[in-house]
Structure formats: C-alpha cells, structure tokens
Design a protein around this motif. Structure first.
Motif, PDB file in Angstrom:
ATOM      1  N   TYR A  53       4.771 -50.575  52.039  1.00  0.00           N
ATOM      2  CA  TYR A  53       6.222 -51.356  51.697  1.00  0.00           C
ATOM      3  C   TYR A  53       7.470 -50.499  51.882  1.00  0.00           C
ATOM      4  CZ  TYR A  53       3.738 -55.241  50.362  1.00  0.00           C
ATOM      5  OH  TYR A  53       2.817 -56.663  50.472  1.00  0.00           O
ATOM      6  N   ALA A  54       7.325 -48.968  51.592  1.00  0.00           N
ATOM      7  CA  ALA A  54       8.278 -48.239  52.010  1.00  0.00           C
ATOM      8  C   ALA A  54       8.693 -47.992  53.367  1.00  0.00           C
ATOM      9  CB  ALA A  54       7.759 -46.698  51.416  1.00  0.00           C
ATOM     10  N   ARG A  55       7.615 -48.289  54.228  1.00  0.00           N
ATOM     11  CA  ARG A  55       7.959 -48.277  55.738  1.00  0.00           C
ATOM     12  C   ARG A  55       8.466 -49.578  56.206  1.00  0.00           C
ATOM     13  NH1 ARG A  55       4.831 -45.181  60.449  1.00  0.00           N
ATOM     14  NH2 ARG A  55       5.482 -42.720  59.519  1.00  0.00           N
ATOM     15  N   LEU A  56       7.908 -50.519  55.552  1.00  0.00           N
ATOM     16  CA  LEU A  56       8.279 -51.956  55.781  1.00  0.00           C
ATOM     17  C   LEU A  56       9.771 -52.050  55.498  1.00  0.00           C
ATOM     18  CD1 LEU A  56       7.245 -54.957  56.697  1.00  0.00           C
ATOM     19  CD2 LEU A  56       6.940 -55.360  54.281  1.00  0.00           C
ATOM     20  N   LEU A  57      10.034 -51.628  54.249  1.00  0.00           N
ATOM     21  CA  LEU A  57      11.471 -51.876  53.955  1.00  0.00           C
ATOM     22  C   LEU A  57      12.666 -51.009  54.799  1.00  0.00           C
ATOM     23  CD1 LEU A  57      11.423 -51.803  50.124  1.00  0.00           C
ATOM     24  CD2 LEU A  57      11.924 -53.948  51.199  1.00  0.00           C
ATOM     25  N   ALA A  58      12.039 -49.779  55.276  1.00  0.00           N
ATOM     26  CA  ALA A  58      12.940 -48.978  55.967  1.00  0.00           C
ATOM     27  C   ALA A  58      12.892 -49.193  57.501  1.00  0.00           C
ATOM     28  CB  ALA A  58      12.236 -47.478  55.724  1.00  0.00           C
ATOM     29  N   GLU A  59      11.945 -49.803  57.733  1.00  0.00           N
ATOM     30  CA  GLU A  59      11.809 -50.009  59.529  1.00  0.00           C
ATOM     31  C   GLU A  59      11.495 -51.503  59.621  1.00  0.00           C
ATOM     32  OE1 GLU A  59       8.608 -47.474  60.773  1.00  0.00           O
ATOM     33  OE2 GLU A  59       9.194 -45.640  59.970  1.00  0.00           O
ATOM     34  N   GLY A  60      11.136 -52.283  58.808  1.00  0.00           N
ATOM     35  CA  GLY A  60      10.723 -53.691  59.070  1.00  0.00           C
ATOM     36  C   GLY A  60       9.413 -53.838  59.497  1.00  0.00           C
ATOM     37  N   PRO A  61       8.805 -54.835  59.971  1.00  0.00           N
ATOM     38  CA  PRO A  61       7.215 -54.857  60.440  1.00  0.00           C
ATOM     39  C   PRO A  61       7.107 -54.075  61.499  1.00  0.00           C
ATOM     40  CG  PRO A  61       8.142 -57.116  59.865  1.00  0.00           C
ATOM     41  CD  PRO A  61       9.394 -56.273  59.889  1.00  0.00           C
ATOM     42  N   SER A  62       6.019 -53.374  61.554  1.00  0.00           N
ATOM     43  CA  SER A  62       5.831 -52.423  62.866  1.00  0.00           C
ATOM     44  C   SER A  62       4.177 -52.191  62.624  1.00  0.00           C
ATOM     45  CB  SER A  62       6.638 -51.118  62.959  1.00  0.00           C
ATOM     46  OG  SER A  62       6.340 -50.237  61.672  1.00  0.00           O
ATOM     47  N   PRO A  63       3.678 -51.847  63.590  1.00  0.00           N
ATOM     48  CA  PRO A  63       2.356 -51.183  63.462  1.00  0.00           C
ATOM     49  C   PRO A  63       2.261 -49.896  62.684  1.00  0.00           C
ATOM     50  CG  PRO A  63       2.895 -51.847  65.965  1.00  0.00           C
ATOM     51  CD  PRO A  63       4.074 -51.600  65.131  1.00  0.00           C
ATOM     52  N   LYS A  64       3.146 -49.104  62.582  1.00  0.00           N
ATOM     53  CA  LYS A  64       2.992 -48.078  61.516  1.00  0.00           C
ATOM     54  C   LYS A  64       3.135 -48.317  60.164  1.00  0.00           C
ATOM     55  CE  LYS A  64       4.772 -44.525  64.801  1.00  0.00           C
ATOM     56  NZ  LYS A  64       5.744 -43.372  65.083  1.00  0.00           N
ATOM     57  N   ALA A  65       3.607 -49.573  59.865  1.00  0.00           N
ATOM     58  CA  ALA A  65       3.897 -49.814  58.326  1.00  0.00           C
ATOM     59  C   ALA A  65       2.761 -50.748  57.967  1.00  0.00           C
ATOM     60  CB  ALA A  65       4.805 -50.907  58.206  1.00  0.00           C
ATOM     61  N   LEU A  66       1.862 -51.466  59.192  1.00  0.00           N
ATOM     62  CA  LEU A  66       0.719 -52.023  58.783  1.00  0.00           C
ATOM     63  C   LEU A  66      -0.527 -51.172  58.145  1.00  0.00           C
ATOM     64  CD1 LEU A  66      -0.677 -55.178  60.769  1.00  0.00           C
ATOM     65  CD2 LEU A  66      -2.483 -53.198  60.040  1.00  0.00           C
ATOM     66  N   VAL A  67      -1.261 -51.603  57.065  1.00  0.00           N
ATOM     67  CA  VAL A  67      -2.455 -50.947  56.509  1.00  0.00           C
ATOM     68  C   VAL A  67      -3.326 -51.886  56.676  1.00  0.00           C
ATOM     69  CG1 VAL A  67      -3.387 -50.296  54.326  1.00  0.00           C
ATOM     70  CG2 VAL A  67      -0.696 -50.129  54.752  1.00  0.00           C
ATOM     71  N   ALA A  68      -4.352 -51.070  57.646  1.00  0.00           N
ATOM     72  CA  ALA A  68      -5.492 -51.811  57.934  1.00  0.00           C
ATOM     73  C   ALA A  68      -6.481 -52.085  56.836  1.00  0.00           C
ATOM     74  CB  ALA A  68      -6.062 -51.170  59.234  1.00  0.00           C
ATOM     75  N   SER A  69      -7.214 -53.194  56.652  1.00  0.00           N
ATOM     76  CA  SER A  69      -8.355 -53.325  56.017  1.00  0.00           C
ATOM     77  C   SER A  69      -9.857 -52.924  56.775  1.00  0.00           C
ATOM     78  CB  SER A  69      -8.610 -54.815  55.702  1.00  0.00           C
ATOM     79  OG  SER A  69      -9.284 -55.455  56.701  1.00  0.00           O
ATOM     80  N   PRO A  70     -10.626 -52.567  55.698  1.00  0.00           N
ATOM     81  CA  PRO A  70     -11.919 -52.105  56.423  1.00  0.00           C
ATOM     82  C   PRO A  70     -12.513 -53.000  57.417  1.00  0.00           C
ATOM     83  CG  PRO A  70     -12.067 -51.748  53.985  1.00  0.00           C
ATOM     84  CD  PRO A  70     -10.792 -52.753  54.357  1.00  0.00           C
ATOM     85  N   VAL A  71     -12.281 -54.189  57.137  1.00  0.00           N
ATOM     86  CA  VAL A  71     -12.637 -55.327  58.298  1.00  0.00           C
ATOM     87  C   VAL A  71     -11.905 -54.976  59.589  1.00  0.00           C
ATOM     88  CG1 VAL A  71     -12.917 -57.842  58.913  1.00  0.00           C
ATOM     89  CG2 VAL A  71     -13.374 -57.020  56.625  1.00  0.00           C
ATOM     90  N   LEU A  72     -10.420 -54.727  59.485  1.00  0.00           N
ATOM     91  CA  LEU A  72      -9.692 -54.578  60.609  1.00  0.00           C
ATOM     92  C   LEU A  72     -10.030 -53.432  61.294  1.00  0.00           C
ATOM     93  CD1 LEU A  72      -7.446 -55.443  62.397  1.00  0.00           C
ATOM     94  CD2 LEU A  72      -5.731 -54.559  60.688  1.00  0.00           C
ATOM     95  N   ARG A  73     -10.472 -52.280  60.592  1.00  0.00           N
ATOM     96  CA  ARG A  73     -10.734 -51.346  61.135  1.00  0.00           C
ATOM     97  C   ARG A  73     -12.016 -51.250  61.894  1.00  0.00           C
ATOM     98  NH1 ARG A  73      -8.779 -48.841  56.166  1.00  0.00           N
ATOM     99  NH2 ARG A  73     -10.829 -48.594  55.522  1.00  0.00           N
ATOM    100  N   ALA A  74     -12.905 -51.989  61.227  1.00  0.00           N
ATOM    101  CA  ALA A  74     -14.275 -52.103  62.136  1.00  0.00           C
ATOM    102  C   ALA A  74     -14.114 -52.918  63.552  1.00  0.00           C
ATOM    103  CB  ALA A  74     -15.387 -52.808  61.165  1.00  0.00           C
ATOM    104  N   MET A  75     -13.079 -54.001  63.199  1.00  0.00           N
ATOM    105  CA  MET A  75     -13.040 -54.737  64.468  1.00  0.00           C
ATOM    106  C   MET A  75     -12.305 -53.622  65.596  1.00  0.00           C
ATOM    107  SD  MET A  75     -11.150 -58.204  62.809  1.00  0.00           S
ATOM    108  CE  MET A  75     -11.121 -58.783  64.413  1.00  0.00           C
ATOM    109  N   GLU A  76     -11.538 -52.937  65.284  1.00  0.00           N
ATOM    110  CA  GLU A  76     -11.006 -52.031  66.200  1.00  0.00           C
ATOM    111  C   GLU A  76     -11.535 -50.974  66.806  1.00  0.00           C
ATOM    112  OE1 GLU A  76      -6.139 -51.729  64.392  1.00  0.00           O
ATOM    113  OE2 GLU A  76      -7.825 -50.457  63.575  1.00  0.00           O
ATOM    114  N   THR A  77     -12.821 -50.433  66.185  1.00  0.00           N
ATOM    115  CA  THR A  77     -13.621 -49.415  66.549  1.00  0.00           C
ATOM    116  C   THR A  77     -15.058 -50.035  66.798  1.00  0.00           C
ATOM    117  OG1 THR A  77     -14.428 -49.159  64.192  1.00  0.00           O
ATOM    118  CG2 THR A  77     -12.747 -47.783  65.024  1.00  0.00           C
TER     119      THR A  77
END
Length: 359
Positions: free
Chosen positions: A124-148
C-alpha cells in the motif's frame, strides 16, 4: 542447514533428489524435475538407477500415490482428503519438492484466510505513491507458482471461507489469474498445479462448491491398514524428529512405540486387538501423528530427566493428554479403558500404575 529446526523437504533430501535426477531417463511432464516414476520412488522409497538407496517418505498404498502423481501431470488439481494425522500435509510437501523442487508455495487455510492469499495483494505504500503497478503488486503463493510453473499447496481448504475458495475456480479451469487493476493477467506456465488438503472432520464447515469440486481429483488417504504398518510409520518419523531435535532414537524405544500404537488403535476402533472386549472411543481422533508426538515427548522426558530409555512413566502423560480432550466424557472413557483393558494385561502393569497416578 544443521541449525534449522525443520528443513524443507527439498533441502533435507537434496541428495536423494539429485541422485534420482541424475539417473532418471524416463519421460518428464513439462517443467517437472523428475519423471512420475522417479517421484513415486522418492516418495515411497527404493533405489536410483545406479543403486543409490532412497528412503521412504510415505508408507501406504502405492496405487494411491501413483494416482496422486498422475493427477498432477494432468490439468486437474489434487485434493488429499482424510482424517487428521493421515500424512496429507507430509505427502503434499514431498510431492511438491520432487516435482518442482520447491515446497514453500504454501497457503495455510483458516477461517480468516483472505482472498489476497490466493490471488494477490498490494504494497500500500507503493500503491499510494505510484498507483497500481507491477512493483506494487504482492503475489500470492498461487500466483508465484503460476509464474514459475511450480506446485502451489493449500492446507485445510475447507477451513477457508467459501467465497475465498471460489477464487480458485478461474485459476484451476482457465489456468489464468486476471489482474483488472493492471488491465493484465498471469497465465500459468506448464507444470503449474495445485495440491490441496482437507480434513474430513471439517465437513460442513465450508464445503466446497460443486464448481470447485469438479476441478479437483480427490485421493482419500486412509489410516494405516494394520498395527505393524502404523508402528513402522511412528518409528520412522520418531527417528527423523529425533535427529532434528538431537534426541536419541533406537531399538530401545520399540516396545513403548508398539504399546502407544496399540492403545491408540484400540481406542480408535472401539475394540481390543483380540476382538474380545468392546470399549468406548474418546472424542479425539487419536491419529498416527499424535502417536508420534506422544513417543517423541516420551523420548525427550527420558533423555533430559531419565537415563535415556523410554519407559511407561515417560509416555503416560502424553497418552493422557492425547486421549482426554474432553475433561468429562473422555476422562470416563480413559479410566474405563485403564481398568478393563490395561489393568488386565500383566506385562502392562507399569503402564497401568503410571497412568493411574496421573489420573
């Protein structure tokens, strides 16, 4: 990893996994570290192609393990179902370690598990400072498993609220996780799948929807078939725990292991091993995992406050605590068992005396 209390499966058994990979010449599904045959060998024990021994991690039906592994090689997710203490979590960890080399993509299901634990959250610190962005997103374990292209594990799925469970439907059916805030999506890489566990004592808590059930292949893990199998499971796990806790484990504990397992099985089944005496069962499950805990605690008592040899006095308190979950109903069940069964077994006189002193 000598100072780690409990290493992950892929760390603890890195040598066996490497030996299996070095000699594994069978076909592998995309992004799998080992072939299904080698995964089964790792889980059930055996030898590598060059004769290196592989220790068993799960003692049970080979066919059930093969079905579970084959499921993970398809587009269906795997649900391991069973009563508490049937090694659901243990098996899921070792399957993930052997298949993707990473058993840590884990969601622990509770009544308070939020949807973000399955989908994604935000810094939320990045979200407030930068708005929605890939760097502000916090991946869940399921999302990380999907990516790898790895295996995600979800423990106690039926403890998770139903609306949160349903966040899995798109992931499991479309293999895609939409991220509308970024106008994008994550598509799962080949090899991605989900292993969930559920305790059948929790039926009716947060039952899976029909839509979600259709996306799982269910493998029911049973209790050990017979006393000898359960004794061997307890012995192996006690030895493993003993090494990590710096506790001695050896043949001198065998008699108490067998006695604890016998008590658990008789109270669980409601009948003595000879079939002659019907007895009441307590409210708890008296699982194999609890038997392991009772014996391990007994070894700790014998090591630190005795001569290192486990005796009746060392396991009596653990037995009482495992059986008497309800202070009224279970206490009656336990006392009746002591008087009608334990007292009548002359070789168990020491256990009867130790348990009566505590009771």
């Amino acid at each position: 990893m000598t100072d780690v209390l409990r290493a992950h499966a892929e760390q603890q058994y890195a040598g066996e996994l490497a030996a299996l990979a070095a000699t594994d010449d069978r076909p592998k599904p995309p992004n799998w570290r080992l072939s299904p045959w080698a995964v089964a060998t790792y889980v059930l024990g055996g030898e590598t192609g060059d004769g290196t021994p592989v220790s068993p991690k799960y003692l049970g039906s080979r066919r059930l393990v093969e079905v579970a592994i084959a499921t993970l090689a398809t587009d269906r997710a795997l649900l391991l179902l069973g009563v508490p203490g049937t090694a659901k979590t243990w098996l899921s960890e070792h399957l993930a370690a052997a298949i993707s080399g990473d058993s840590t993509q884990l969601v622990q299901g509770t009544s308070g598990t939020p949807e973000e634990a399955i989908r994604y959250g935000w810094n939320y610190a990045r979200l407030l400072a930068e708005g929605p962005s890939p760097k502000a997103l916090v991946a869940s374990p399921v999302l990380r498993a999907m990516e790898t292209g790895g295996i995600a594990r979800i423990e106690e799925l039926t403890r998770i609220p139903s609306d949160v469970q349903d966040a899995l439907i798109t992931v499991l059916s479309e293999k895609t996780l939409p991220i509308p805030e970024l106008d994008s999506e994550v598509q799962a890489r080949a090899g991605f799948n989900v292993i969930a566990t559920a305790n059948d004592r929790d039926r009716g808590v947060n039952d899976l929807s029909a839509a979600l059930k259709r996306r799982f292949n269910v493998v029911v893990l049973p209790l050990p078939d017979d006393a000898e199998a359960e004794v061997e499971i307890v012995r192996l796990r006690v030895e493993q725990l003993g090494r990590s806790l710096r506790l001695p484990a050896g043949a001198e504990h065998a008699d108490e292991i067998r006695r604890v397992v016998t008590v658990f099985r008789e109270l669980r089944d409601g009948v003595t091993t000879d079939g002659r005496t019907r007895i009441k069962s307590p409210s708890g499950t008296l699982s194999t995992a609890e038997a392991i805990s009772v014996v391990t605690n007994g070894i700790a008592l014998a090591t630190h406050f005795g001569d290192g040899v486990v005796r009746a006095d060392d396991v009596a308190a653990g037995l009482h605590g495992a059986v008497v979950k309800d202070p009224v109903q279970d206490r009656i069940v336990w006392q009746e068992y002591l008087e009608t069964v334990v007292r009548e077994r002359k070789p168990w006189a020491d256990l009867y005396r130790a348990c009566r002193e505590l009771a």
